[in-house]
Design an enzyme around this catalytic site. Structure first.
Site, PDB file in Angstrom:
ATOM      1  N   ARG A   1      -6.009 102.665  73.035  1.00 23.00           N
ATOM      2  CA  ARG A   1      -5.322 101.435  72.407  1.00 23.00           C
ATOM      3  C   ARG A   1      -4.118 101.428  72.605  1.00 23.00           C
ATOM      4  O   ARG A   1      -3.124 102.457  72.404  1.00 23.00           O
ATOM      5  CB  ARG A   1      -5.840 101.366  71.022  1.00 23.00           C
ATOM      6  CG  ARG A   1      -4.725 100.132  70.515  1.00 23.00           C
ATOM      7  CD  ARG A   1      -5.180 100.010  68.924  1.00 23.00           C
ATOM      8  NE  ARG A   1      -5.037 100.752  68.234  1.00 23.00           N
ATOM      9  CZ  ARG A   1      -3.647 100.832  67.335  1.00 23.00           C
ATOM     10  NH1 ARG A   1      -2.673  99.865  67.514  1.00 23.00           N
ATOM     11  NH2 ARG A   1      -3.409 101.810  66.421  1.00 23.00           N
TER      12      ARG A   1
ATOM     13  N   HIS B   1      -5.668 108.590  64.519  1.00 22.05           N
ATOM     14  CA  HIS B   1      -5.166 107.179  64.102  1.00 22.05           C
ATOM     15  C   HIS B   1      -5.831 106.212  64.273  1.00 22.05           C
ATOM     16  O   HIS B   1      -5.686 105.192  63.698  1.00 22.05           O
ATOM     17  CB  HIS B   1      -3.763 107.509  64.903  1.00 22.05           C
ATOM     18  CG  HIS B   1      -2.862 106.160  64.755  1.00 22.05           C
ATOM     19  ND1 HIS B   1      -2.230 106.089  63.467  1.00 22.05           N
ATOM     20  CD2 HIS B   1      -2.648 105.124  65.339  1.00 22.05           C
ATOM     21  CE1 HIS B   1      -1.867 104.741  63.299  1.00 22.05           C
ATOM     22  NE2 HIS B   1      -1.655 104.136  64.404  1.00 22.05           N
TER      23      HIS B   1
ATOM     24  N   GLU C   1       5.620 104.501  65.878  1.00 17.19           N
ATOM     25  CA  GLU C   1       5.927 104.473  67.350  1.00 17.19           C
ATOM     26  C   GLU C   1       7.205 103.501  67.478  1.00 17.19           C
ATOM     27  O   GLU C   1       8.036 103.662  68.457  1.00 17.19           O
ATOM     28  CB  GLU C   1       4.892 103.857  68.129  1.00 17.19           C
ATOM     29  CG  GLU C   1       5.015 104.025  69.660  1.00 17.19           C
ATOM     30  CD  GLU C   1       3.648 103.794  70.529  1.00 17.19           C
ATOM     31  OE1 GLU C   1       2.721 104.290  70.154  1.00 17.19           O
ATOM     32  OE2 GLU C   1       3.821 102.713  71.219  1.00 17.19           O
TER      33      GLU C   1
HETATM   34  C1  LIG Z   1      -0.169 104.363  59.099  1.00 16.24           C
HETATM   35  C2  LIG Z   1      -0.496 103.407  60.055  1.00 16.24           C
HETATM   36  C3  LIG Z   1       0.006 102.565  60.878  1.00 16.24           C
HETATM   37  C4  LIG Z   1      -0.351 101.597  61.668  1.00 16.24           C
HETATM   38  N1  LIG Z   1       0.578 100.967  62.195  1.00 16.24           N
HETATM   39  C5  LIG Z   1       0.140  99.853  63.127  1.00 16.24           C
HETATM   40  C6  LIG Z   1       1.020  98.866  63.665  1.00 16.24           C
HETATM   41  O1  LIG Z   1       2.149  98.864  63.525  1.00 16.24           O
HETATM   42  N2  LIG Z   1       0.489  97.969  64.473  1.00 16.24           N
HETATM   43  C7  LIG Z   1      -0.819  97.944  64.689  1.00 16.24           C
HETATM   44  O2  LIG Z   1      -1.068  97.154  65.663  1.00 16.24           O
HETATM   45  N3  LIG Z   1      -1.588  98.901  64.313  1.00 16.24           N
HETATM   46  C8  LIG Z   1      -1.108  99.731  63.400  1.00 16.24           C
HETATM   47  N4  LIG Z   1      -2.224 100.491  62.994  1.00 16.24           N
HETATM   48  C9  LIG Z   1      -3.690 100.234  63.088  1.00 16.24           C
HETATM   49  C10 LIG Z   1      -4.109  99.300  62.086  1.00 16.24           C
HETATM   50  O3  LIG Z   1      -3.191  99.176  60.902  1.00 16.24           O
HETATM   51  C11 LIG Z   1      -5.676  99.055  61.587  1.00 16.24           C
HETATM   52  O4  LIG Z   1      -6.291  99.211  62.663  1.00 16.24           O
HETATM   53  C12 LIG Z   1      -5.667  97.976  61.177  1.00 16.24           C
HETATM   54  O5  LIG Z   1      -4.877  97.592  59.686  1.00 16.24           O
HETATM   55  C13 LIG Z   1      -7.295  97.854  60.455  1.00 16.24           C
HETATM   56  O6  LIG Z   1      -7.514  96.733  59.931  1.00 16.24           O
HETATM   57  P1  LIG Z   1      -8.849  96.191  59.308  1.00 16.24           P
HETATM   58  O7  LIG Z   1      -8.939  94.966  58.816  1.00 16.24           O
HETATM   59  O8  LIG Z   1      -9.884  96.460  60.367  1.00 16.24           O
HETATM   60  O9  LIG Z   1      -9.231  97.426  58.504  1.00 16.24           O
HETATM   61  P2  LIG Z   1      -8.527  97.903  56.938  1.00 16.24           P
HETATM   62  O10 LIG Z   1      -7.180  97.307  56.549  1.00 16.24           O
HETATM   63  O11 LIG Z   1      -8.843  99.321  56.895  1.00 16.24           O
HETATM   64  O12 LIG Z   1      -9.400  97.346  55.792  1.00 16.24           O
HETATM   65  C14 LIG Z   1     -10.960  97.929  55.387  1.00 16.24           C
HETATM   66  C15 LIG Z   1     -11.409  96.978  54.456  1.00 16.24           C
HETATM   67  O13 LIG Z   1     -12.779  97.355  54.211  1.00 16.24           O
HETATM   68  C16 LIG Z   1     -13.068  97.742  52.933  1.00 16.24           C
HETATM   69  N5  LIG Z   1     -14.119  98.637  52.991  1.00 16.24           N
HETATM   70  C17 LIG Z   1     -14.332  99.697  53.716  1.00 16.24           C
HETATM   71  N6  LIG Z   1     -15.610 100.576  53.569  1.00 16.24           N
HETATM   72  C18 LIG Z   1     -16.112  99.974  52.481  1.00 16.24           C
HETATM   73  C19 LIG Z   1     -17.129  99.868  51.634  1.00 16.24           C
HETATM   74  N7  LIG Z   1     -17.877 101.101  51.733  1.00 16.24           N
HETATM   75  N8  LIG Z   1     -17.448  99.356  50.622  1.00 16.24           N
HETATM   76  C20 LIG Z   1     -16.557  98.187  50.362  1.00 16.24           C
HETATM   77  N9  LIG Z   1     -15.388  97.818  51.089  1.00 16.24           N
HETATM   78  C21 LIG Z   1     -15.321  98.730  51.928  1.00 16.24           C
HETATM   79  C22 LIG Z   1     -11.891  98.531  52.518  1.00 16.24           C
HETATM   80  O14 LIG Z   1     -11.738  98.319  51.008  1.00 16.24           O
HETATM   81  C23 LIG Z   1     -10.957  97.184  53.071  1.00 16.24           C
HETATM   82  O15 LIG Z   1     -10.627  96.204  52.284  1.00 16.24           O
HETATM   83  C24 LIG Z   1      -1.776 101.624  62.171  1.00 16.24           C
HETATM   84  C25 LIG Z   1      -2.504 102.386  61.405  1.00 16.24           C
HETATM   85  C26 LIG Z   1      -2.364 103.451  60.531  1.00 16.24           C
HETATM   86  C27 LIG Z   1      -3.076 104.398  59.913  1.00 16.24           C
END
Ligand SMILES: Cc1cc2nc3c(=O)[nH]c(=O)nc-3n(C[C@H](O)[C@H](O)[C@H](O)COP(=O)(O)OP(=O)(O)OC[C@H]3O[C@@H](n4cnc5c(N)ncnc54)[C@H](O)[C@@H]3O)c2cc1C
Length: 584
Positions: free
Chosen positions: A394, A353, A252
Site C-alpha cells: 500500500r 503497520h 511518513e
Molecule cells: C499509527 C498509524 C498511523 C496511520 N496513519 C495513516 C495515515 O496518515 N494515512 C493513511 O491513509 N493511513 C494511515 N494509517 C492506516 C489507517 O489509519 C488504518 O488503516 C485505518 O484507520 C483503518 O480504519 P478502519 O475504519 O478500517 O478500522 P479501525 O479504525 O481500526 O476501526 C476498527 C473498528 O472495529 C472495531 N472492532 C474491531 N474488532 C472488534 C470486535 N471483535 N468487536 C467489536 N468491535 C470490533 C473497533 O472497536 C473499531 O471501532 C495509519 C495507521 C497507524 C497504525
C-alpha cells in the site's frame, strides 16, 4: 444459559473507525430514518484505531498544477507491485476528491496553503504531493468530523464496548452477529438485513507494531470462521519508521516534509536503493533498504530491547517547521524515546503497520464466497476489506482514503439492499448455531487451570516477528507455520481464563482476541509459504525475484478444517498497465 436478547437493526455496522463512521454517515444523509442503523465497537467510538492516523489522506485536488487521476492510479498500481485490480484503483482515485471536499464542508480542519487552499504534501511512492492533511493528526480530525456529522441524524444506535465474537453466514446469506455486552457480561444476537464489516486490521499479530492493542485481526478471524475467504493475506506492510523501542509510528509525513534516513556512517543510504525517490520510495523498498543496512552492520543497537535501528534526521527542517507540521512527532519522540528531533535524530526500524489483504470482496466491497458469489447482505470496508486496491504494497495515505471511499460505497449499497428486503424476511441463525456460540464463549471460563492466553499470544507474536517480517524464506516460514499450529493446539487444549466473572471480563476478551490472532496467523503463514516469489511486502531470500508468469494472481485462502486451509488463486484484473520493473 440462553442468549439474553436479540437486537434488530436494518443495517449493522461492525466497527466505528473511519470506514464504519463514513458508511453510517452515507446511510443517514441519503436515507435518514428510513434505514435504522446499529454501530458496534469493542471500544468507545472515538477510541477506534483510526484516530491515530497521522500523515494524510490521498486525493487528486489540483489537476491544474500537474496532478491527475491517471498519475494517482499509476502510482498506486506500481506501488502495489502490479497486484492491485486496476478497475478498483480507477474507481478509488475518481471518488476521492469529493471525499476531501465533503469532509471540508462537514468541518474538517484541513491544513491550508498560504493562498487559503487545502494543503497537500509529498508521501512515499506518490509522484505528486497529494497527501491531504490536518497537521499530523489527520485521522483524529477525520473521526471527529464524521462523528459530528453523524450526530446531526436520528435513527442510529451505538453499542460501544460490545465485543463481536462471530458472524453467521448460512445458505449464501448474512444471518447475524454475536456480541458480548462487556458491561453486562451477556451474549447477544444481532439480526439485520445487511451488515458492513469495518473491524480494521491485524497489526497486533506482531509485537513491534504501530497499532493499538485492540487491533487483533478480529475482522479476518470472524470472516475466516464463517467460511469467508481471505484474499492476499500474506502481504503485511512494514512501515519504515517505527520508534525504538515502542514501535509507535513516526509518520511518513516526517520524510514527506524532508526528513533523511542515515546509517551509522552518517550516510543517506537510500541513494544506493532508490536514487530518484530516496526516502520517499514506497514502504516495502525503504524497509528492505533499512534492514539491509542493519544486517550489513551499518545500524545501531538499542541496548535495553536489543532492537537494531537506523536514524531519521529532521534537524535540518528547523524548529519552526517541525512545530507547525509535525508537532505530534516531536512530542512522541521526546516522550517515548527521550529524543528531541529538533536537536537529535530519531531511532527507527521497520514496524508492522498494515494488512494489504483482507476479506475477499468485489470491486464494490460486496463480500464474496469461495466461488466468487456475493454473500447476500454482507459488505466489508476499510482495512478489513480486500477489494485489491493496495495489491502487494500500500502507498501511504491510500488507507484512510480507502476507508472513506469504501465506507461511502458500502453505506449506500447496504442501505439500498435493506430497503428492498422486508423485515419479516430477516432470518436469524439456526438455534443450534446460537447454542454453539454460547458454549464456545462461556466455555473459556470452565477450565480450572492451564496456560494463560497472554503467554500463547506473546509466543505467536514472536514467531510472526521472526519468520514473517520484512525478509522471509521457505525454511523459516515452514518452521513458523509448524509453531503456529503447535500454539493453536495448546490454545484449544490448555488455554485458561482466570477471571470467572461475566462483567467486564478483560481476561476473557484477551482469550477471544488470542483465538483471532491464531486464526489469522495460520492464514498469513500458510499463504506466505505458498507464494514462491518476491512481490511488494512479501520478500523471500529463496525466491528473490517477482515472477509474473506464475504469480501475477491473488491468493484466496479459506478455512478447511481446524488447522488446515484451502488455497486457490484468481487473476489480477489488468485494465490499463502491464507490469514493468519497479524502479524508484
Ligand atoms: C499509527 C498509524 C498511523 C496511520 N496513519 C495513516 C495515515 O496518515 N494515512 C493513511 O491513509 N493511513 C494511515 N494509517 C492506516 C489507517 O489509519 C488504518 O488503516 C485505518 O484507520 C483503518 O480504519 P478502519 O475504519 O478500517 O478500522 P479501525 O479504525 O481500526 O476501526 C476498527 C473498528 O472495529 C472495531 N472492532 C474491531 N474488532 C472488534 C470486535 N471483535 N468487536 C467489536 N468491535 C470490533 C473497533 O472497536 C473499531 O471501532 C495509519 C495507521 C497507524 C497504525
Amino acid at each position: 444459559m440462553a442468549v439474553a436478547e436479540t437486537i434488530y437493526h436494518d443495517v449493522l455496522i461492525l466497527g466505528s473507525g473511519i470506514a464504519g463512521l463514513r458508511a453510517a454517515v452515507e446511510i443517514k444523509r441519503k436515507y435518514g430514518e428510513k434505514v435504522n442503523v446499529g454501530i458496534i465497537s469493542k471500544v468507545h467510538l472515538m477510541r477506534s484505531h483510526s484516530v491515530s492516523a497521522e500523515g494524510g489522506t490521498a486525493a487528486v485536488l489540483y489537476p491544474e498544477e500537474g496532478d491527475s487521476f491517471a498519475l494517482h492510479a499509476w502510482d498506486t498500481v506500481k506501488g502495489a507491485d502490479f497486484l492491485a485490480d486496476q478497475d478498483v484503483v480507477w474507481n478509488f482515485v475518481k471518488l476521492m476528491p469529493t471525499e476531501i471536499l465533503l469532509l471540508d464542508h462537514w468541518g474538517m480542519p484541513w491544513s491550508r496553503r498560504p493562498d487559503g487552499k487545502i494543503a497537500q504534501r509529498p508521501f512515499g511512492g506518490h509522484s505528486f504531493p497529494r497527501a491531504t492533511f490536518a497537521a499530523d493528526k489527520t485521522g483524529f480530525y477525520e473521526m471527529q468530523t464524521l462523528y459530528n456529522k453523524l450526530l446531526e441524524y436520528d435513527g442510529w444506535e451505538r453499542y460501544d464496548e460490545w465485543f463481536i465474537t462471530n458472524i453467521v453466514v448460512e445458505d449464501g446469506a448474512f444471518r447475524g452477529v454475536y456480541a458480548i455486552n462487556l458491561r453486562e457480561g451477556k451474549l447477544y444476537l444481532f439480526k439485520a438485513k445487511a451488515a458492513i464489516i469495518a473491524m480494521g486490521g491485524g497489526g497486533r499479530l506482531y509485537h513491534f507494531t504501530t497499532y493499538a492493542h485492540t487491533v487483533t485481526g478480529d475482522a479476518y478471524a470472524v470472516a475466516w470462521r464463517a467460511g469467508i475467504p481471505l484474499k492476499d493475506i500474506e502481504f503485511v506492510q512494514f512501515h519504515p519508521t517505527g520508534l525504538i523501542p515502542s514501535g509507535i509510528l513516526i509518520s511518513e509525513g516526517a520524510r514527506g516534509e524532508g526528513g533523511y534516513l542515515i546509517n551509522n556512517k552518517g550516510e543517506r543510504f537510500m541513494a544506493r536503493y532508490a536514487p530518484q525517490k530516496m526516502e520517499l520510495a514506497p514502504r516495502d523498498v525503504v524497509s528492505r533498504a533499512m534492514m539491509t543496512e542493519i544486517m550489513e552492520g551499518r545500524g545501531f543497537k538499542h541496548e535495553e530491547s536489543g532492537l537494531e535501528y537506523v536514524l531519521l534526521d529532521l534537524r535540518h527542517l528547523g524548529e519552526e517547521k517541525i512545530n507547525e507540521r509535525l508537532p505530534a512527532i516531536r512530542e512522541i519522540a521526546i516522550r517515548y524515546a527521550g529524543v528531541d528531533p529538533v536537536e537529535e535524530p530519531i531511532p527507527v526500524r521497520p514496524v508492522a503497520h498494515y494488512t494489504m489483504g483482507g476479506i475477499r470482496t468485489d470491486t464494490f466491497y460486496k463480500v464474496l464466497d469461495v466461488e466468487g458469489k456475493w454473500i447476500r447482505g454482507l459488505f466489508a470496508a476499510g482495512e478489513a476489506a480486500c477489494a485489491s486496491l493496495h495489491g502487494a504494497n500500500r502507498l501511504g495515505t491510500n488507507s484512510t482514503a480507502e476507508c472513506l471511499v469504501s465506507g461511502r460505497i458500502t453505506g449506500l449499497l447496504a442501505a439500498e439492499y435493506a430497503l428492498k428486503v422486508s423485515e419479516n424476511d430477516v432470518k436469524g441463525p439456526e438455534p443450534e448455531r446460537t447454542k454453539k456460540e454460547e458454549d464456545w464463549v462461556w466455555g473459556f471460563l470452565k477450565r480450572e487451570s492451564g496456560i494463560p492466553s497472554y503467554e500463547i499470544r506473546d509466543n505467536t507474536r514472536t514467531i510472526m516477528g521472526k519468520y514473517f517480517y520484512v525478509f522471509r524464506d521457505g525454511d523459516g516460514m515452514a518452521t513458523g507455520l509448524a509453531k503456529i499450529k503447535e500454539y493453536r493446539k495448546l490454545f484449544r487444549e490448555k488455554v485458561y481464563v482466570e477471571d470467572k466473572e461475566r462483567i467486564y471480563n478483560t481476561d476473557l476478551v484477551a482469550a477471544l482476541e488470542t483465538a483471532n490472532i491464531l486464526d489469522v496467523a495460520l492464514a498469513v503463514a500458510s499463504a506466505a509459504l505458498n507464494r514462491t516469489e518476491s512481490r511488494g511486502a512479501h520478500y523471500r531470500f529463496d525466491y528473490p525475484k517477482r515472477d509474473d508468469e506464475n504469480w501475477l494472481k491473488h491468493t484466496i485462502i479459506t478455512r478447511y478444517a481446524e488447522d488446515d486451509v484451502s488455497i486457490t488463486y484468481e487473476p489480477v484484473r489488468i485494465t490499463t498497465w502491464l507490469p514493468i520493473e519497479r524502479k524508484y
